[in-house]
Structures are given as C-alpha cells and as structure tokens.
Design an enzyme around this catalytic site. Structure first.
Site, mmCIF file in Angstrom:
data_model
loop_
_atom_site.group_PDB
_atom_site.id
_atom_site.type_symbol
_atom_site.label_atom_id
_atom_site.label_comp_id
_atom_site.label_asym_id
_atom_site.label_seq_id
_atom_site.Cartn_x
_atom_site.Cartn_y
_atom_site.Cartn_z
ATOM 1 N N SER A 176 33.067 8.512 -43.503
ATOM 2 C CA SER A 176 32.329 7.471 -44.213
ATOM 3 C C SER A 176 32.030 6.332 -43.268
ATOM 4 O O SER A 176 32.862 5.975 -42.424
ATOM 5 C CB SER A 176 33.144 6.953 -45.403
ATOM 6 N N TYR A 189 41.218 3.596 -48.230
ATOM 7 C CA TYR A 189 40.141 4.569 -47.995
ATOM 8 C C TYR A 189 39.460 4.312 -46.659
ATOM 9 O O TYR A 189 39.295 5.230 -45.844
ATOM 10 C CB TYR A 189 39.122 4.493 -49.131
#
Length: 256
Positions: free
Chosen positions: A156, A177
């Site tokens: 990501s 995350y």
C-alpha cells in the site's frame, strides 16, 4: 491431514504455470479477482484462505467457468497450515510459478500512533509482514524449481516512506497497517536480494483504493477489484527481463 478439495478443470493441472493466491475469502475481494485473472491467463490457480468452506465456494465458481483452480486452507499466521499447503503443492505439482501474498489485516484507520491498541498493531504485523515472510521462505524451494518464479507482495502507498507516511491526510492514523506495509516493502527488497541469481522476481504492488468493503462506503470513490487486479497480474507475469525489488501501481514505479 490436509483439508483441501481439488476441482476438475479443462486441462491437466500439471500443465502450464501454477499460481497461489493467499487471502481469498470474499467474492468482492482483490484476491478473488486476481485468482480469476491469473486463471483466465492460463495459470492453474490455488486459492487459499483461513476458511476453506468460503475459499472452496469461490474456487467452485471459477471451476464452473471452465478455469483450472483448486482450494486449500492456508492461514499465513499459522505455520502448520503453511507447511501443509507447501506439501500439497510439492506433491501435486513439484513447483510453484507465482506466489501472490494478498492476505491482509489490521486496517486500523480509527487508531492514532501514540494511543494505539498494540494488540491490533501486532495483528497487522503478523498478517501483513510476518505472514508473507514465512510464506515466501516456506515456498522458496518450489519457486526456485520454476523457470518463471514470481512473488507479488500486495502492499500500500500508505506504507511509503516518502509518500503515505508523510501524507497529511493520514498523519499518525492507521499506524499498525501503514507500518506493517512499510515493513512488507522492506521485505520485498530483502527477498529480491535473497533470490538474486535465480529466475525468481520479487515486487511489491499497491493496488490503489479498491472497493472491497462496501460496508465502509469505499465503493463510492474506489475502483473495482477487477481493475486493481490487473496491476497485480502484470507483476505476476513479468518477462524474464522484468524488474525485481521494486514497488508499483498499475505497472508504474512508486517511491519507497
């Protein structure tokens, strides 16, 4: 005993390239879209996930389309299931051409860095970093048996040191995350070095904002899993002169 079911397909499963995708558990998930695209390209695809009944249902859907697939239970945080899956691939095929580390967890957009629940952060690291690390190490010998070994780590931009981590929109939010994806990016570079001199190419791919969680309203601004899957499949099907140890979205290099 390995808990798996193999579907009949339109051609012998030992012919052609073999791909394995982790984290396939939902019809609207990126993993399912990647699995379908790889199978459509001619790969025999092993769909894996924590819940075999869900993964099997998705494999059945692809088999009904005439695609060569099978379903195997694989929890990237469970060493026993990783070992069982490796043995299944070893005895069924003897090699693995493509490993897509798609399983993900710990999307903690509601947390900030200094007040974060560390238990949730550990979940993110276990699934997004240690899981792919363990899985890649376990499948290394089978990937080396391929003349076209490819590892794709689904990352990501939120973990980019020069983009996501400095983004004012993210700030100190989503710490578990984003940091786990930074670690996954670092792992990608280390893996590329570990496989240097072999046919195995290792890259990270950011799929972009993808509509996989309608309960959060992400379908309003995000693109479809099918569209995002194309960049993943691009990295999984690179030619022998393709890049390794890099970070991409839609085939365009991103900054670490």
């Amino acid at each position: 005993m390995l808990n798996t079911t193999v579907n009949a397909a339109t051609h012998d499963m030992e012919e052609g390239k073999v791909a394995l995708v982790t984290g396939v558990g939902r019809a609207i998930g990126l993993g399912f879209a990647v699995a379908r695209e790889l199978a459509t390209c001619g790969h025999t695809v092993i769909l894996t996930g924590q819940d075999l009944s869900r993964t099997q249902h998705l494999a059945d859907r692809l088999a009904a389309e005439g695609l060569s697939v099978c379903a195997v239970r694989l929890d990237v945080t469970d060493p026993a299931t990783i070992a069982e899956c490796v043995e299944f691939v070893r005895t069924s095929f003897g090699y693995l051409d493509v490993l897509v580390n798609n399983a993900a967890g710990g999307f903690d957009i509601d947390q900030s860095l200094l007040t974060a629940d560390m238990a949730r952060a550990h979940v993110a690291m276990d699934v997004n970093f240690f899981g792919p690390w363990h899985t890649c190490a376990a499948f290394a010998s089978l990937l080396r048996q391929s003349s076209h070994g490819r590892i794709v780590n689904i990352s990501s931009a939120a973990g980019s040191l020069t983009d996501g981590l400095t983004s004012p929109e993210i700030g100190d939010l989503m710490p578990g995350y984003s940091l786990s994806k930074s670690a996954l990016n670092a792992l990608t570079v280390k893996l590329a070095n570990a496989f240097a001199g072999t046919s195995v190419l290792v890259n990270a791919v950011c799929p972009g904002e993808t509509a996989t969680h309608p309960e959060t309203g992400d379908e309003q601004n995000a693109r479809s899993p099918e569209e995002s899957a194309k960049g993943v499949v691009w990295a999984a099907t690179l030619g022998s002169d393709g890049p390794t140890g890099s970070f991409f979205r839609d085939g365009v290099r991103l900054p670490w």
